[in-house]
Scaffold this motif. Structure first.
Motif, short mmCIF file in Angstrom:
data_model
loop_
_atom_site.label_atom_id
_atom_site.label_comp_id
_atom_site.label_asym_id
_atom_site.label_seq_id
_atom_site.Cartn_x
_atom_site.Cartn_y
_atom_site.Cartn_z
N ASP A 443 0.82 -1.22 0.00
CA ASP A 443 0.00 0.00 0.00
C ASP A 443 0.85 1.27 0.00
N GLY A 444 2.18 1.11 -0.12
CA GLY A 444 3.05 2.27 -0.27
C GLY A 444 3.62 2.83 1.02
N VAL A 445 3.23 2.29 2.16
CA VAL A 445 3.70 2.84 3.43
C VAL A 445 4.84 1.98 3.99
N TYR A 446 5.57 2.58 4.92
CA TYR A 446 6.60 1.87 5.66
C TYR A 446 6.11 1.75 7.10
N ARG A 447 5.86 0.53 7.56
CA ARG A 447 5.31 0.32 8.89
C ARG A 447 6.44 0.13 9.90
N LEU A 448 6.49 1.05 10.83
CA LEU A 448 7.54 1.05 11.85
C LEU A 448 6.96 0.63 13.20
N GLY A 449 7.48 -0.43 13.76
CA GLY A 449 7.06 -0.86 15.09
C GLY A 449 8.24 -0.83 16.04
N MET A 450 8.04 -0.29 17.23
CA MET A 450 9.11 -0.18 18.22
C MET A 450 8.63 -0.75 19.54
N GLU A 451 9.41 -1.69 20.09
CA GLU A 451 9.09 -2.21 21.40
C GLU A 451 9.24 -1.12 22.46
N ARG A 452 8.67 -1.34 23.62
CA ARG A 452 8.72 -0.35 24.70
C ARG A 452 10.16 0.02 25.05
N GLU A 453 10.37 1.29 25.29
CA GLU A 453 11.65 1.82 25.76
C GLU A 453 12.83 1.35 24.90
#
Length: 498
Positions: A443-453
């Motif tokens: 869909d053209g996006v870059y999905r960024l996921g970050m764990e806590r802290e």
């Protein structure tokens, strides 16, 4: 069997290293340019509490008395140059080294502006330190006291110098200046003396820069005059203070206070950090020359703030340092932060540096961050844009020429994610701390996921896809290794049965 296996493993490593190196080379690297001050990473140390390198100057040293000299000296700094270099720092800042009155281990009670404190060594030692630093491609800054003297300075008894002093006490947040005598820096004779003092240290030692310790007790006009006179013969010389002067660096007090508050506890918003940058960008000609500290002799250790919150100080330091070293400005790390030292909330309680107590995890984070600043000019010269900031997760972008870096910091107490849309198509975000890769979705996006802290710094580069040649090579090598181990095992088993 073990000997044969060791030989096989060494052979495999020899084969793999060149390919690993080629695969790891960053794409879109910017051509290396000459170093500017905004590219520096500074290690700030208090000479007396850093390293005792010579017993010859240990008179009246008492490590059990927090107000006495503890034995640190210039030779000790020389002895630890390689340690500072290995951490990745390019500049060393020394606390004031001028001759002080009794128990002036901190350096702020000046009795002779043109002499080295005897507990630290002499001017030849300082010159040798700077020469050794230069051999390692490192610079040296000296803290320069210009606004006051010790209450025991001989000038106070000199009737011809009564107009060299102001009435009253020195105004400063520094606890050691409460009894200091403020100089009248509006007096032309005092101004000339201080300017010539600065030139004395440059001529005698070859120092690369000064940080003016107590500039608030002077005027911005004098700081500008001081800067112009001192830098007249060397435009690359660096002068920093907490008063603005054209062409000089400045101590960013607002950010220093805010970054400590934000990262001392989890769950706090990072809004204020970017707001301060926006103000600095409008206010200063070169905001990239602002000096950013987490700790200094004037405030309690950041470690203690985290401990008071009941949190792991290593985690707190890793987040704070990631912002400190990747946002615009010159990062300054106070010695002992790599341990990390806890002063119990009392900034005047400065213990001797314990090199054996360094935290390996924190040390590795510092080394990564200093290395990134050296390798990627976008982190020292690039613009600075906020891409996302909500509920403790903040994402920033820095771009310089064709190089783009993304900094993501999740200060929240739970995993956070966001979608980045204003990036070029067909790119990959290569994590330099967590080692992950983020690719563009259908869909053209870059999905960024970050764990806590957690925090990461990403290099934006063209999507390489999966390197099947590399994967095939590794798979083939591992297969050969397994076959060889099995063959050696069977051979040894037959030998044992015969």
């Amino acid at each position: 069997m073990f000997e044969g296996g060791a030989v096989m493993r060494k052979s495999i490593i020899v084969l793999m290293v060149p390919l690993l190196f080629l695969y790891a080379l960053p794409v879109g690297a910017v051509e290396k340019e000459g170093r500017k001050w905004q590219d520096e990473s500074i290690y700030y140390l208090m000479v007396d509490r850093f390293m005792n390198g010579s017993v010859k100057n240990n008179d009246n040293v008492d490590t059990s008395n927090p107000d006495a000299y503890h034995g640190g000296d210039i030779q000790g700094v020389i002895d630890q140059l390689d340690h500072i270099k290995e951490l990745g720092f390019t500049t060393i800042e020394l606390s004031p080294i001028m001759a002080n009155s009794k128990n002036g281990y901190h350096g702020y009670w000046i009795e002779d502006f043109r002499k080295v404190e005897e507990h630290f060594g002499n001017v030849k030692d300082v010159r040798r330190l700077i020469e050794e630093a230069h051999k390692r491609d490192m610079k040296v800054m000296l803290d320069l006291v210009i606004g006051h003297t010790s209450p025991e300075h001989p000038w106070l008894e000199d009737q011809s110098k009564t107009d060299w002093f102001k009435d009253g006490a020195t105004e400063s947040h520094n606890p050691w200046l409460a009894e200091a005598r403020p100089l009248n820096t509006s007096n032309p004779e005092v101004q000339q003396y201080l300017i010539k003092t600065a030139q004395f240290w440059i001529d005698q030692t070859g120092v690369d820069g000064f940080k003016i310790v107590d500039a608030t007790s002077t005027s911005s006009e004098f700081i500008q005059t001081f800067r112009d006179e001192v830098m007249a013969e060397n435009e690359n010389f660096f002068i920093a203070s907490n008063i603005s002067a054209a062409g000089s660096g400045r101590i960013d007090t607002a950010l220093n206070e805010n970054i400590r508050e934000v990262f001392a506890s989890s769950g706090r918003s990072l809004d204020g950090l970017y707001n301060i940058w926006e103000e600095n960008r409008k206010k200063y000609t070169n905001p990239n020359q602002l000096l950013h500290y987490m700790d200094s002799p004037n405030v309690s250790r950041f470690t203690h703030l985290a401990v008071e919150e009941g949190l792991n100080p290593i985690t707190r330091w890793e987040l704070a340092l990631t912002y400190l070293f990747t946002s615009p400005g010159i990062p300054v790390l106070y010695f002992g932060s790599e341990v990390p030292l806890d002063d119990g909330g009392d900034p005047s309680s400065i213990s001797m540096m314990n090199f054996k107590a360094e935290d390996e995890e924190l040390k590795r984070r510092i080394e990564k961050l200093t290395s990134m600043r050296d390798q990627f000019p976008a982190l020292t010269r690039g613009d600075f844009k906020e891409m996302y900031n909500n509920d403790g997760l903040a994402v920033f972008k820095r771009t310089y020429q064709d190089q783009t870096m993304i900094i993501a910091i999740n200060n929240a107490e739970e995993t956070k994610s966001t979608e980045l849309t204003n990036l070029k198509d067909d790119q990959q975000l290569t994590g330099l701390i967590q080692d992950g890769i983020i690719r563009q979705q259908k869909d053209g996006v870059y999905r960024l996921g970050m764990e806590r802290e957690t925090a990461d710094v990403f290099l934006v580069e063209p999507d390489r896809g999966y390197n099947w040649l590399f994967i095939g090579f590794v798979g083939g090598v591992l297969s050969l290794f397994v076959i060889a181990v099995v063959a050696i095992g069977l051979k040894n088993r037959k030998a044992n049965h015969s």
